[in-house]
Enzyme design. Sequence first.
Site, PDB file in Angstrom:
ATOM      1  N   ASP A 149       0.825  -1.203   0.000  1.00  0.00           N
ATOM      2  CA  ASP A 149       0.000   0.000   0.000  1.00  0.00           C
ATOM      3  C   ASP A 149       0.865   1.261   0.000  1.00  0.00           C
ATOM      4  O   ASP A 149       2.090   1.200  -0.076  1.00  0.00           O
ATOM      5  CB  ASP A 149      -0.948  -0.045   1.205  1.00  0.00           C
ATOM      6  CG  ASP A 149      -2.344   0.425   0.876  1.00  0.00           C
ATOM      7  OD1 ASP A 149      -2.490   1.335   0.043  1.00  0.00           O
ATOM      8  OD2 ASP A 149      -3.313  -0.112   1.463  1.00  0.00           O
ATOM      9  N   ASN A 222      -1.015   2.116  -5.011  1.00  0.00           N
ATOM     10  CA  ASN A 222      -0.830   3.547  -4.757  1.00  0.00           C
ATOM     11  C   ASN A 222      -1.908   4.392  -5.424  1.00  0.00           C
ATOM     12  O   ASN A 222      -1.738   5.579  -5.648  1.00  0.00           O
ATOM     13  CB  ASN A 222       0.578   4.005  -5.165  1.00  0.00           C
ATOM     14  CG  ASN A 222       0.700   4.227  -6.657  1.00  0.00           C
ATOM     15  OD1 ASN A 222       0.039   3.560  -7.445  1.00  0.00           O
ATOM     16  ND2 ASN A 222       1.530   5.171  -7.047  1.00  0.00           N
ATOM     17  N   TRP A 223      -3.043   3.747  -5.732  1.00  0.00           N
ATOM     18  CA  TRP A 223      -4.286   4.437  -6.109  1.00  0.00           C
ATOM     19  C   TRP A 223      -4.161   5.293  -7.371  1.00  0.00           C
ATOM     20  O   TRP A 223      -4.848   6.310  -7.505  1.00  0.00           O
ATOM     21  CB  TRP A 223      -4.781   5.296  -4.942  1.00  0.00           C
ATOM     22  CG  TRP A 223      -4.623   4.646  -3.612  1.00  0.00           C
ATOM     23  CD1 TRP A 223      -5.062   3.406  -3.245  1.00  0.00           C
ATOM     24  CD2 TRP A 223      -3.961   5.181  -2.468  1.00  0.00           C
ATOM     25  NE1 TRP A 223      -4.708   3.136  -1.950  1.00  0.00           N
ATOM     26  CE2 TRP A 223      -4.024   4.217  -1.441  1.00  0.00           C
ATOM     27  CE3 TRP A 223      -3.312   6.387  -2.210  1.00  0.00           C
ATOM     28  CZ2 TRP A 223      -3.478   4.411  -0.177  1.00  0.00           C
ATOM     29  CZ3 TRP A 223      -2.766   6.578  -0.958  1.00  0.00           C
ATOM     30  CH2 TRP A 223      -2.857   5.604   0.041  1.00  0.00           C
ATOM     31  N   GLY A 224      -3.295   4.892  -8.286  1.00  0.00           N
ATOM     32  CA  GLY A 224      -3.136   5.622  -9.537  1.00  0.00           C
ATOM     33  C   GLY A 224      -2.208   6.811  -9.464  1.00  0.00           C
ATOM     34  O   GLY A 224      -1.973   7.480 -10.487  1.00  0.00           O
ATOM     35  N   ASN A 225      -1.664   7.095  -8.294  1.00  0.00           N
ATOM     36  CA  ASN A 225      -0.817   8.274  -8.127  1.00  0.00           C
ATOM     37  C   ASN A 225       0.541   8.105  -8.810  1.00  0.00           C
ATOM     38  O   ASN A 225       0.951   7.008  -9.173  1.00  0.00           O
ATOM     39  CB  ASN A 225      -0.614   8.563  -6.638  1.00  0.00           C
ATOM     40  CG  ASN A 225      -1.877   9.085  -5.985  1.00  0.00           C
ATOM     41  OD1 ASN A 225      -2.590   9.910  -6.560  1.00  0.00           O
ATOM     42  ND2 ASN A 225      -2.186   8.607  -4.782  1.00  0.00           N
ATOM     43  N   ALA A 226       1.235   9.220  -8.956  1.00  0.00           N
ATOM     44  CA  ALA A 226       2.615   9.240  -9.472  1.00  0.00           C
ATOM     45  C   ALA A 226       2.722   8.601 -10.849  1.00  0.00           C
ATOM     46  O   ALA A 226       3.747   8.014 -11.185  1.00  0.00           O
ATOM     47  CB  ALA A 226       3.569   8.557  -8.484  1.00  0.00           C
ATOM     48  N   ASP A 244      -9.804   3.732  -3.753  1.00  0.00           N
ATOM     49  CA  ASP A 244     -10.476   2.534  -3.252  1.00  0.00           C
ATOM     50  C   ASP A 244     -11.866   2.378  -3.847  1.00  0.00           C
ATOM     51  O   ASP A 244     -12.581   3.362  -4.073  1.00  0.00           O
ATOM     52  CB  ASP A 244     -10.590   2.583  -1.731  1.00  0.00           C
ATOM     53  CG  ASP A 244      -9.251   2.369  -1.046  1.00  0.00           C
ATOM     54  OD1 ASP A 244      -8.299   1.928  -1.718  1.00  0.00           O
ATOM     55  OD2 ASP A 244      -9.155   2.642   0.164  1.00  0.00           O
TER      56      ASP A 244
END
Length: 455
Positions: A149, A222-226, A244
């Site tokens: 996570d 990482n929820w689509g970040n970076a 989420d």
Amino acid sequence: MIEFLALITLISRANALMRPDGVGRLPALGWSSWNAHECDINATVILTAAAQVVKLGLKDLGYEYINIDDCWSIKTHRDPTTNRMIPDADRFPDGIASVASQIHELGLKVGIYSSAGETTCAGYPASLGYEDIDAETFAEWEIDYLKYDDCGVPDNWKDPYTFCVPDTANNAGPFPNGTCPSLPNPAPANYNWSTSPSAERFRRMLDALNTQDRTILYSLCNWGNAAVNTWGAEIGNSWRMSGDISPGRGEVGPDRTRIAVWERIAEITNEMSFLVREYAEFWGWPDADMLEVGNGEGGMTVAENRAHFALWAAMRSPLLIGTKLDTIRQEHLKILKNPTLLTFHQDPIINRPAYPYKWGYNADYTFDAAHPAEYWSGPSPALEGTLVVMLNSENVTSTRMAVWSEVPELQNQDQGDAFEVMDGWTGEDLGCIKEKYEVELDAHDAAVLVVGNAC
């Protein structure tokens, strides 16, 4: 048809994370504890789920991972001598290794959870700075899968810029045309996100896992970040492409389970429709998050559960069951066991998911969280044909029509305009269908077809 499908089989991306024994080549199938139990887990909960995967026939269909999510360790500290994380003795009195051994005896695999930060999302010890120790520990416990996570990140490891994820679980929105006009501190146009602190945090755990004498499937969260879609396949075998699936935790139905909502299914599908064509291939799969099929009386309708599963399977997202299997309703179990969708999802030959070929409710390529692309298709030698999924994204019963001349896989074959068609939900042979197939769908339901040989 079979010859045509063979011709379009693709070669994997050169920089993909290829693991021994084919681990991660296809999207994962299994069960995970979080959606159904959150932190209310223990050895009995995990072993009950494993036993049910076998008893209900899910193992025979390919579901293999039993994943222990957050909250499995002591919350306050690591072992002061070894610096290892310590399993909570009240929850897991015989330790994680014992649970893993019992799961392996069932012919299944076991997953564990940590985070690329100092603490997990629930505030437990995480792995940043302890990657080698934790990877060694997981291998010693004979873990097969790591969900990693993105919580508890200290300031010195945070990214210098913010990336646009057009998702209400990540940002407030609105997101005109999939953009984030109110995004604070966006990166310069030429910024290489694969060199970002985020990428490096996840890469450090990969390096640690690679030193172990055990292959552990590595799932990034990482929820689509970076801009993870651009580098995720180099580091992990799957990566979360959105926030989420149920970010607003706490609302429960009469059966005391969290209520899943259709709005999130539609929103994630909308985001995924703009990613699958470029980023989903063997060894690296965008992850739309754990399944909500079966969660919450008073939540999603059976039709919505069907569409949810059909879309996740067609997009070849990892399929991790997220409900209590010992109390699952038969109509929900039937969805999870659908042989047509599982066969497509696990097709070992075709290196791609289904792609949207027509948006339907909207003009093509319209970014609309409530009304995602409604028409999807993908080739499958395992099905001996083409999978076609039609979604009714409207809030009322409505008709949808698959026109064969619009389905990319059925074009340019000099086969005429009639094909053998099977109903993917029932397995019924619908016969030789000419030009088009029309069906009336309940609100938020999906039709699943297998279009076979010309006739």
